[in-house]
Design a protein around this motif. Structure first.
Motif, PDB file in Angstrom:
ATOM      1  N   GLY A 199      39.160  53.590  28.712  1.00 40.79           N
ATOM      2  CA  GLY A 199      39.185  52.228  28.189  1.00 40.79           C
ATOM      3  C   GLY A 199      39.027  51.141  29.226  1.00 40.79           C
ATOM      4  N   GLY A 200      39.233  51.410  30.509  1.00 38.88           N
ATOM      5  CA  GLY A 200      39.123  50.375  31.528  1.00 38.88           C
ATOM      6  C   GLY A 200      37.794  50.422  32.256  1.00 38.88           C
ATOM      7  N   ASN A 201      37.345  49.262  32.713  1.00 35.30           N
ATOM      8  CA  ASN A 201      36.143  49.182  33.531  1.00 35.30           C
ATOM      9  C   ASN A 201      36.526  48.908  34.982  1.00 35.30           C
ATOM     10  OD1 ASN A 201      34.203  49.596  31.470  1.00 35.30           O
ATOM     11  ND2 ASN A 201      34.513  47.489  30.779  1.00 35.30           N
ATOM     12  N   SER A 202      35.542  48.963  35.845  1.00 34.08           N
ATOM     13  CA  SER A 202      35.823  48.857  37.273  1.00 34.08           C
ATOM     14  C   SER A 202      35.081  47.694  37.894  1.00 34.08           C
ATOM     15  CB  SER A 202      35.429  50.158  37.983  1.00 34.08           C
ATOM     16  OG  SER A 202      35.673  50.069  39.361  1.00 34.08           O
ATOM     17  N   ARG A 203      35.763  46.962  38.771  1.00 34.63           N
ATOM     18  CA  ARG A 203      35.133  45.964  39.617  1.00 34.63           C
ATOM     19  C   ARG A 203      34.762  46.597  40.959  1.00 34.63           C
ATOM     20  NH1 ARG A 203      39.476  41.222  39.296  1.00 34.63           N
ATOM     21  NH2 ARG A 203      40.864  43.001  39.128  1.00 34.63           N
ATOM     22  N   ALA A 204      33.982  45.867  41.728  1.00 30.34           N
ATOM     23  CA  ALA A 204      33.592  46.370  43.046  1.00 30.34           C
ATOM     24  C   ALA A 204      34.739  46.216  44.032  1.00 30.34           C
ATOM     25  CB  ALA A 204      32.366  45.611  43.542  1.00 30.34           C
ATOM     26  N   ASN A 205      34.623  46.889  45.144  1.00 30.21           N
ATOM     27  CA  ASN A 205      35.524  46.675  46.274  1.00 30.21           C
ATOM     28  C   ASN A 205      34.916  45.630  47.206  1.00 30.21           C
ATOM     29  OD1 ASN A 205      37.699  48.288  45.716  1.00 30.21           O
ATOM     30  ND2 ASN A 205      36.971  50.040  46.910  1.00 30.21           N
ATOM     31  N   LEU A 206      35.724  44.659  47.640  1.00 28.78           N
ATOM     32  CA  LEU A 206      35.283  43.661  48.600  1.00 28.78           C
ATOM     33  C   LEU A 206      35.733  44.108  49.988  1.00 28.78           C
ATOM     34  CD1 LEU A 206      33.984  40.862  49.083  1.00 28.78           C
ATOM     35  CD2 LEU A 206      36.274  39.879  48.811  1.00 28.78           C
ATOM     36  N   ILE A 207      34.756  44.299  50.910  1.00 30.04           N
ATOM     37  CA  ILE A 207      35.083  44.821  52.233  1.00 30.04           C
ATOM     38  C   ILE A 207      34.601  43.896  53.356  1.00 30.04           C
ATOM     39  CG2 ILE A 207      35.086  47.213  51.459  1.00 30.04           C
ATOM     40  CD1 ILE A 207      32.242  47.476  52.534  1.00 30.04           C
ATOM     41  N   GLY A 208      34.058  42.723  53.033  1.00 33.85           N
ATOM     42  CA  GLY A 208      33.561  41.815  54.061  1.00 33.85           C
ATOM     43  C   GLY A 208      33.354  40.424  53.500  1.00 33.85           C
ATOM     44  N   ASN A 209      32.657  39.588  54.257  1.00 34.09           N
ATOM     45  CA  ASN A 209      32.353  38.219  53.840  1.00 34.09           C
ATOM     46  C   ASN A 209      31.164  38.240  52.870  1.00 34.09           C
ATOM     47  OD1 ASN A 209      31.827  35.525  53.515  1.00 34.09           O
ATOM     48  ND2 ASN A 209      31.490  35.082  55.677  1.00 34.09           N
ATOM     49  N   PRO A 210      31.357  37.821  51.630  1.00 35.38           N
ATOM     50  CA  PRO A 210      30.273  37.934  50.639  1.00 35.38           C
ATOM     51  C   PRO A 210      29.219  36.837  50.726  1.00 35.38           C
ATOM     52  CG  PRO A 210      32.206  37.002  49.592  1.00 35.38           C
ATOM     53  CD  PRO A 210      32.602  37.326  51.012  1.00 35.38           C
ATOM     54  N   LYS A 211      29.452  35.799  51.511  1.00 28.29           N
ATOM     55  CA  LYS A 211      28.481  34.705  51.593  1.00 28.29           C
ATOM     56  C   LYS A 211      27.163  35.218  52.148  1.00 28.29           C
ATOM     57  CE  LYS A 211      28.965  30.818  51.101  1.00 28.29           C
ATOM     58  NZ  LYS A 211      28.645  29.957  49.942  1.00 28.29           N
ATOM     59  N   LYS A 232      39.243  54.534  40.384  1.00 33.38           N
ATOM     60  CA  LYS A 232      39.735  53.289  40.979  1.00 33.38           C
ATOM     61  C   LYS A 232      39.140  52.097  40.234  1.00 33.38           C
ATOM     62  CE  LYS A 232      40.151  55.316  45.607  1.00 33.38           C
ATOM     63  NZ  LYS A 232      39.689  55.252  47.019  1.00 33.38           N
ATOM     64  N   PHE A 233      39.908  50.997  40.172  1.00 33.61           N
ATOM     65  CA  PHE A 233      39.475  49.800  39.445  1.00 33.61           C
ATOM     66  C   PHE A 233      38.756  48.795  40.335  1.00 33.61           C
ATOM     67  CE2 PHE A 233      42.885  51.179  36.523  1.00 33.61           C
ATOM     68  CZ  PHE A 233      42.161  51.189  35.343  1.00 33.61           C
ATOM     69  N   GLY A 234      38.817  48.910  41.639  1.00 32.13           N
ATOM     70  CA  GLY A 234      38.180  47.941  42.528  1.00 32.13           C
ATOM     71  C   GLY A 234      39.067  46.740  42.781  1.00 32.13           C
ATOM     72  N   ASN A 235      38.817  46.035  43.893  1.00 30.40           N
ATOM     73  CA  ASN A 235      39.711  44.939  44.284  1.00 30.40           C
ATOM     74  C   ASN A 235      39.039  43.572  44.369  1.00 30.40           C
ATOM     75  OD1 ASN A 235      38.169  44.971  46.614  1.00 30.40           O
ATOM     76  ND2 ASN A 235      39.758  45.862  47.928  1.00 30.40           N
ATOM     77  N   ALA A 236      37.745  43.470  44.062  1.00 32.75           N
ATOM     78  CA  ALA A 236      37.062  42.172  44.154  1.00 32.75           C
ATOM     79  C   ALA A 236      37.655  41.186  43.163  1.00 32.75           C
ATOM     80  CB  ALA A 236      35.562  42.343  43.908  1.00 32.75           C
ATOM     81  N   GLY A 237      37.930  39.978  43.629  1.00 35.50           N
ATOM     82  CA  GLY A 237      38.514  38.962  42.769  1.00 35.50           C
ATOM     83  C   GLY A 237      37.510  38.393  41.783  1.00 35.50           C
ATOM     84  N   VAL A 238      38.007  37.511  40.931  1.00 35.70           N
ATOM     85  CA  VAL A 238      37.190  36.884  39.887  1.00 35.70           C
ATOM     86  C   VAL A 238      36.542  35.617  40.442  1.00 35.70           C
ATOM     87  CG1 VAL A 238      37.264  35.787  37.624  1.00 35.70           C
ATOM     88  CG2 VAL A 238      38.653  37.811  38.077  1.00 35.70           C
TER      89      VAL A 238
END
Length: 316
Positions: A199-211, A232-238
């Motif tokens: 039932g859950g979806n996954s976000r990406a993992n943020l590992i650096g500067n996304p700019k 894993k659900f991933g840790n990238a914010g909204v």
């Protein structure tokens, strides 16, 4: 109720909102200037359904089965319209207006705002706080100008008000508008979904500067993201980045040609996006495994270009 789909209704709280505003206004002859603050706080808004039978994060793994769900006798346990959606809006608004005089009037408005919510990116029902961030329809900056100008040439106008030249060249009215805004927030999804969470979806993992360079080939730094992998659900914010902004300039010209005392033909020429600005759509934000790369960061489409519309009306 069907054992495949259990619907649980709770005693919901009534939603409520608070509106705040403060404005200063000053008038100088035909001009009016305003500056102020607008705020809106919304609480207990029920717009989200929760699957209470989603696998708990600590139970996710290669050996997880239906029996490891909180209610293994059911497929889904849905809590409908959970009253926990919140929205917070704060904005600085500056306005300038010229009242009609001398054939000219216009109004302009600049908004600098922050619009937060907790609905976007809500994939893990057990971590609802991680869904808070810029709302999907947020525009941090927005500037709008719209006006009317009567060209001062022609019959009953200040200059060139008689003769054939006045009839042919004069009498034009022009309306124009300019709308410019920053882009909307971007959310980064992991594709495919490998959580196996029922039932859950996954976000990406943020590992650096996304700019990134903010070009059509590479809007953001895709090297700052990685697929979180299995379970894993991933840790990238909204809304951690914004998509492309937009600029739109429209122009309309009108002129009346009179015949006798009560008949006239009105000619109209409308130009949409007259500067032919390329307003790009959002880039792809799917983050894929290294073994199966996708078009991450690529912009493949834009909104409409320049358009022209001509019209004639017979008025009597």
């Amino acid at each position: 109720l069907s054992p495949d789909y259990l619907c649980c209704l709770d005693m919901r709280q009534n939603p409520h909102s608070y509106s705040l505003s403060f404005t200063l206004q000053h008038e100088i002859k035909d001009f009016v200037f305003e500056a102020g603050y607008i705020g809106n706080l919304v609480r207990n808004l029920g717009e989200w359904n929760y699957n209470l039978n989603q696998m708990r994060p600590e139970a996710m793994g290669p050996l997880a089965t239906q029996l490891d769900r909180p209610f293994p006798q059911y497929n889904n346990v849905i809590q409908i319209s959970v009253p926990d959606k919140t929205m917070t809006y704060h904005a600085l608004v500056v306005k300038a207006e010229k009242r009609y005089s001398g054939g000219l009037s216009f109004v302009s408005n600049f908004t600098w705002s922050k619009h937060l919510g907790n609905r976007e990116g809500r994939f893990n029902v057990y971590d609802r706080k991680s869904a808070r961030g810029p709302a999907w329809n947020s525009r941090r900056l927005r500037f709008v100008v719209a006006g009317l100008y009567e060209v001062p040439f022609g019959v009953d106008r200040k200059f060139l008000n008689s003769g054939a030249a006045a009839t042919v060249l004069g009498g034009w009215n022009m309306t124009a508008s300019f709308i410019g805004s920053s882009g909307i927030p971007l959310n980064f999804m992991a594709s495919p979904n490998l959580t196996n969470s029922f039932g859950g979806n996954s976000r990406a993992n943020l590992i650096g500067n996304p700019k990134g360079p903010e070009t059509t080939d590479k809007w953001f730094n895709d090297g700052a993201f990685e697929h979180p992998g299995e379970f894993k659900f991933g840790n990238a914010g909204v809304g951690i980045l914004e998509g492309p902004g937009s600029v739109d300039v429209d122009l309309s010209l009108t002129k009346d040609f009179a015949f006798g005392e009560s008949m006239k033909v009105r000619f109209t020429a409308d130009f949409f996006n007259i500067v032919n600005k390329a307003n790009f759509n959002n880039p792809s934000t799917n983050i894929c495994p290294a073994s199966a790369p996708c078009t991450t960061g690529l912009i493949t489409a834009a909104q409409y270009g320049r358009r022209t519309q001509l019209g004639l009306q017979f008025l009597f």
